[in-house]
Design a protein around this motif. Sequence first.
Motif, PDB file in Angstrom:
ATOM      1  N   ASP A  66       0.850  -1.181   0.000  1.00 61.84           N
ATOM      2  CA  ASP A  66       0.000   0.000   0.000  1.00 61.84           C
ATOM      3  C   ASP A  66       0.891   1.238   0.000  1.00 61.84           C
ATOM      4  O   ASP A  66       1.643   1.465   0.962  1.00 61.84           O
ATOM      5  CB  ASP A  66      -0.889  -0.007   1.250  1.00 61.84           C
ATOM      6  N   PRO A  67       0.868   2.042  -1.076  1.00 64.75           N
ATOM      7  CA  PRO A  67       1.737   3.222  -1.125  1.00 64.75           C
ATOM      8  C   PRO A  67       1.455   4.222  -0.014  1.00 64.75           C
ATOM      9  O   PRO A  67       2.304   5.061   0.301  1.00 64.75           O
ATOM     10  CB  PRO A  67       1.440   3.818  -2.516  1.00 64.75           C
ATOM     11  N   VAL A 292      11.879  -1.770  -3.427  1.00 63.67           N
ATOM     12  CA  VAL A 292      12.050  -2.438  -4.720  1.00 63.67           C
ATOM     13  C   VAL A 292      10.762  -2.344  -5.526  1.00 63.67           C
ATOM     14  O   VAL A 292      10.783  -2.117  -6.743  1.00 63.67           O
ATOM     15  CB  VAL A 292      12.489  -3.904  -4.504  1.00 63.67           C
ATOM     16  N   TRP A 293       9.616  -2.514  -4.856  1.00 63.87           N
ATOM     17  CA  TRP A 293       8.338  -2.377  -5.546  1.00 63.87           C
ATOM     18  C   TRP A 293       8.105  -0.929  -5.977  1.00 63.87           C
ATOM     19  O   TRP A 293       7.706  -0.661  -7.115  1.00 63.87           O
ATOM     20  CB  TRP A 293       7.202  -2.830  -4.634  1.00 63.87           C
ATOM     21  N   GLU A 294       8.349   0.023  -5.075  1.00 62.96           N
ATOM     22  CA  GLU A 294       8.099   1.439  -5.358  1.00 62.96           C
ATOM     23  C   GLU A 294       8.923   1.932  -6.540  1.00 62.96           C
ATOM     24  O   GLU A 294       8.465   2.759  -7.340  1.00 62.96           O
ATOM     25  CB  GLU A 294       8.428   2.259  -4.107  1.00 62.96           C
ATOM     26  N   LYS A 295      10.128   1.427  -6.684  1.00 59.74           N
ATOM     27  CA  LYS A 295      11.009   1.861  -7.767  1.00 59.74           C
ATOM     28  C   LYS A 295      10.716   1.157  -9.093  1.00 59.74           C
ATOM     29  O   LYS A 295      11.344   1.460 -10.105  1.00 59.74           O
ATOM     30  CB  LYS A 295      12.464   1.607  -7.373  1.00 59.74           C
TER      31      LYS A 295
END
Length: 311
Positions: A66-67, A292-295
């Motif tokens: 969840d961002p 890693v997900w956000e990037k």
Amino acid sequence: MAPSRQPKSSKSARRLLTGLTLAACLLAGPSGVRAQVPAKQPPAAPEATPRVAPQAAPQAVPGFWDPRRRPERPDLSRLTVIRFLTETDYPPFNYTGADGNPAGFNVDLARSLCEEIKVSCTVQMRRFETLVDALTSNRGDAIIASMAVSPQLRARVDFTDPYYRVPARFVSRKDAVMPEIRPEYLEGKKVGVIAGSAHEAYLKAMFTDAELHAYPNDDALRAALRKGEVDFIFGDAISLAFWINGTDSGDCCAFSGGPFVESRFFGEGIGIAVRKGNDVLRQALNWALFRVWEKGRYTDLWLRYFSVSPF
């Protein structure tokens, strides 16, 4: 009790490993599950258009973070090396590469996490059933081996947040693909499933008007769909994705509808295991997974390995 994991990929997935690297390169994305790029179909009649849609969506990447709940950067000063443990033979998640070194989705993800945390990283391959004992006896720091989180395992190890789940999905023949599946849509339809599985339990609870046909194993289940003995089959979407895109399916079938991920039937997800009480490493890995997900690196990794998305 031995640790559990998601079901192994089908035999066709194993035979695809060599050619799948090409599919990964064609996708030009980071890592994911190695399925061949679907063979192009000849021009279809207008009514056939919906049939190919489920296979033409490699960009369907699951999101488990969840961002709005961005984890704070933990104190990483005490981490100098992470000794990952993984399985010896579970392609495409863990396997020995052509150079003799560990390879696969889990291995690539582990290395990405170490890069994010900025620590050295080793990956040791062991038989799956020995991994928890190796971790608890300090022969490694973390297990990244498609290990399913369960109450039994939580009594022995701690887990990070899930980094993927194993959804369930319906598969039909290509001339009968449905973009959406609801219980009322399958009234009177013949649906194949593995006897005694969580997938069978889910169908019995939720799809009460479907006509269920139980089969002893994957080969029998999939053969029934190919022969037209059933209208749909329901099972582990990751294994089914490889079957759909492999030679064993004869290019017969495609996903119908979307994924089902109810944890009561299909588990809490796949996490990275650490020793009980090792909150420093667990929090560091959770932070690194989010980063890693956000990037976008997780997406790249996923698309490299999953050219046919199980989601």
